[in-house]
Every structure is written in structure tokens, then in C-alpha cells.
Enzyme design. Sequence first.
Site, PDB file in Angstrom:
ATOM      1  N   ARG A   1       5.554   7.989  -2.253  1.00  0.00           N
ATOM      2  CA  ARG A   1       5.737   6.603  -2.656  1.00  0.00           C
ATOM      3  C   ARG A   1       6.774   6.465  -3.778  1.00  0.00           C
ATOM      4  O   ARG A   1       7.635   5.597  -3.757  1.00  0.00           O
ATOM      5  CB  ARG A   1       4.389   6.047  -3.143  1.00  0.00           C
ATOM      6  CG  ARG A   1       4.405   4.584  -3.490  1.00  0.00           C
ATOM      7  CD  ARG A   1       3.152   4.209  -4.302  1.00  0.00           C
ATOM      8  NE  ARG A   1       1.941   4.842  -3.814  1.00  0.00           N
ATOM      9  CZ  ARG A   1       1.110   4.320  -2.939  1.00  0.00           C
ATOM     10  NH1 ARG A   1       1.375   3.133  -2.432  1.00  0.00           N
ATOM     11  NH2 ARG A   1       0.011   4.963  -2.574  1.00  0.00           N
TER      12      ARG A   1
ATOM     13  N   CYS B   1      -4.641 -11.067  15.923  1.00  0.00           N
ATOM     14  CA  CYS B   1      -5.932 -11.749  16.029  1.00  0.00           C
ATOM     15  C   CYS B   1      -6.906 -11.189  15.000  1.00  0.00           C
ATOM     16  O   CYS B   1      -8.016 -10.746  15.329  1.00  0.00           O
ATOM     17  CB  CYS B   1      -6.495 -11.589  17.439  1.00  0.00           C
ATOM     18  SG  CYS B   1      -5.468 -12.352  18.705  1.00  0.00           S
TER      19      CYS B   1
END
Length: 421
Positions: free
Chosen positions: A275, A341
Site C-alpha cells: 500500500r 445489487c
Amino acid sequence: MAKKNFPLTAEKLEEIIKKYPTPFHIYDERAIRLNIRRLFKAFDWAPGFREYYAVKAAPNPRLLQILRQEGAGADCSSLPELILADKAGITGESIMLTSNDTPADEFQKAIELGAIINLDDISHIEYLEKNAGLPKVISFRYNPGPVIEGNDIIGKPEEAKYGLTKEQLFAAYKIMKEKGLKRFGLHTMVISNELHDGAFIATAEMMFKLAVELKEKLGIAMEFINLGGGIGIPYRPEEKEVNIEAVSQGIKKAYEKILIPAGLVQTQIAFESGRAITGPYGYLVATVLHEKKTYKDYIGLDASMANLMRPGMYGAYHHMTVVGKENEPCTCTYDVTGSLCENCDKFAINRKLPPISIGDKVIIYDTGAHGHSMGFNYNGKLRSAELLIKTDGTVELIRRAETIDDYFATLTGFSGSIMDK
């Protein structure tokens, strides 16, 4: 408050979008190179300092090639990651396989590549020897339990599935020494996305003391001590970045105080940052498709959680700007969503932004690690392209976008293009 900047002009971005439609992740090569150089410079006092880039953060061979050119190795945790490292030209002991419920084929590939193997459990010794043989260099991952605090992302060490207890650690090194191994390393990973400088220094002190104790009790001199990754990045503009130079000096003091008096004068320091190396220099670019007004105001993008999981999975903050409206007042409050969804498919909740129109381009920042790599195909969503802004300013496609044919390629009973049916 630090301002986050996108490395391309609006005009240049529009040119790119004409060739490579949104959504896509795009990385800044120059910034990545300068960033990793800063890490190596900060630790130039440390004998044989190593950085094993965490491949899981951004598993693209083009990015790995860039990092290899800057001196980085690869921290791998799967068979494909081992192969990626090898294809990128990272070889031998520049690769570390950090074991985690590891199957035999991963151990076998690591042995074949001459990689360092970092075992996660004492029971893996027998499994490794039976299925792949023993490596030239062995390391074990230490879990200190309640001795040290973790953080919100990685959790409390005593509740983590990773690593050996101290008692197991000593037993494991004793077993390996009796099996004839002569080269050893030590590893831990107890924090993730940490922004406090002192946390890294405290981890180093703990590991240095442990290395001295292992030498005194077992006669094993650690060749390297891997302090893990965990260096965070300031996702929020108001956050401060880790002062890597201050961290380095704190670790240096601990090294001189603890290791050198014990005769461990050539022990190498290693990190497995992912990161911190590429994270701030990747961006997700998306286009606004819809605006919805119900109980809240929603902005719908052509990207979704399938392109960037962190906000939906962790509730993580990612800064965003609207191209061409960076300096306009943020007078509107939106939930910025994708089309999955799932109600957690949101990049931002109650985010203050300038008024947004259909067709606007949105930049989501700090996606250069655990962004594209955590993508998935739920709802049949296709993974996006990855682009690289090269040091000369040109843009290179380093991963094409998935197609519907890609999505159906692993299914049986289909032949030819599904789009022809």
C-alpha cells in the site's frame, strides 16, 4: 490540509477516455519510482536493506517490473503471485513466500524458484518437507498475541489466524536447526494501514529483542528480520503521511541498542510494503451515469464495488473529485454508488461535493493498492482496464478490460463467442 492532485489535465484525460472507456485504474510511474527510492534512501544505513513488495496490493507484472528496476523483491502468498514475480524478472531470494494455509503446489513452486519460505505454523514444517523439501532459507511468522496491540484493519494479534506463538516459534527454529538448516530469518505482521510512526519502531524493538533471545537460547543468528508491511497512507486529506525518515531513525536507534551489542551486526532489515509504495499513485476514473433523488441524493457511476471493494467492505474513505470542478464549492451532499445489487455498493456516503451532472468524470484517489486486485465478478460485472502514465507522459495499457467472452470462458458447454449466440 493536504490537497490531493490528479497527475493529468482534464484535456489529457478526455483523450485517454476516447481510447480506453471508463471505468479504469491508472497509475503514475514517475511517482511510484520516486516513492520507493525514498524508502531505500531512508534505510541506506541498514546492511542489505530489503523491500519485498506485497504483490497482492497490485498484481500487475508491469508494475512489478518497475519496482524490480528500483531494487524491490516480491512478497507472495499464492502460486499465481509467485509466477507473476518470476515473469517480472524477480528471482531467487528476492522472492518471499509468506505461508498461510498453504497448499503443496505453492511450496513446490517456491522451492523451484529458490525463494525464501516464511512459514505460518509449526505444523507446516512436516507438510513442507514431505511435499516440497526444505528450502535453503527458512523464516517463521511470529504472532505476539496480547503483547502488542494490532489495529482496526488487522485486528488483535491473539484473534488473528496468522503466525506462531512464542513457544511454538522457539520449538520450530530448534526443529529446523536439527534438520540441518543454517540460514534463518524472522518475520511478523501485526499492523495494517498504520499512520503512527511509533508503531513501527515498537514492532522493531520487539522483534530485535526476540532475535537476541533466539540467538542466546538456540545459537541461531538471524540473517534478516522482516518487520512486515502495514505502513499506511493518508486516504483523507487531513491525515498526515508516515514520516518514513523518522521511522528509519527510530529503528536505527533500536538496532544499535539491541542487535549490535548482541553481535548481530549484519542482520538485514526487511519490509513487505505494498500500500505504501503504490497506493497513493493509483486512481479509479469513472463516469457519472445517473442521478437519483429519493430519501437521499445519489450519484451512480459506471464503476462499482467490483472495481474498488474497500469502501463497501471496510467502510473505508477514498477521496474523490469531479474533473473540472476541483475548485468549486462542495454545496451538495451525495451517496456515490455503483450498480451492484448490494446496498453496500457505495464509494461514499453523505459526501460533500460540487453539483454533479450526468457525464461528469469522477476521480477516486489512492486506489493503487488493494483496488483493482480485489475486484470480482458478482452480478456479472467485468474487471476494468489498468493504465500506466509512463515517465515520458505517454499512457500504456497494462491490462485490458475484461470482456463478456472472458466472463464465460471458464464455463463448459459454450464454444465460440457468446455474443454470437
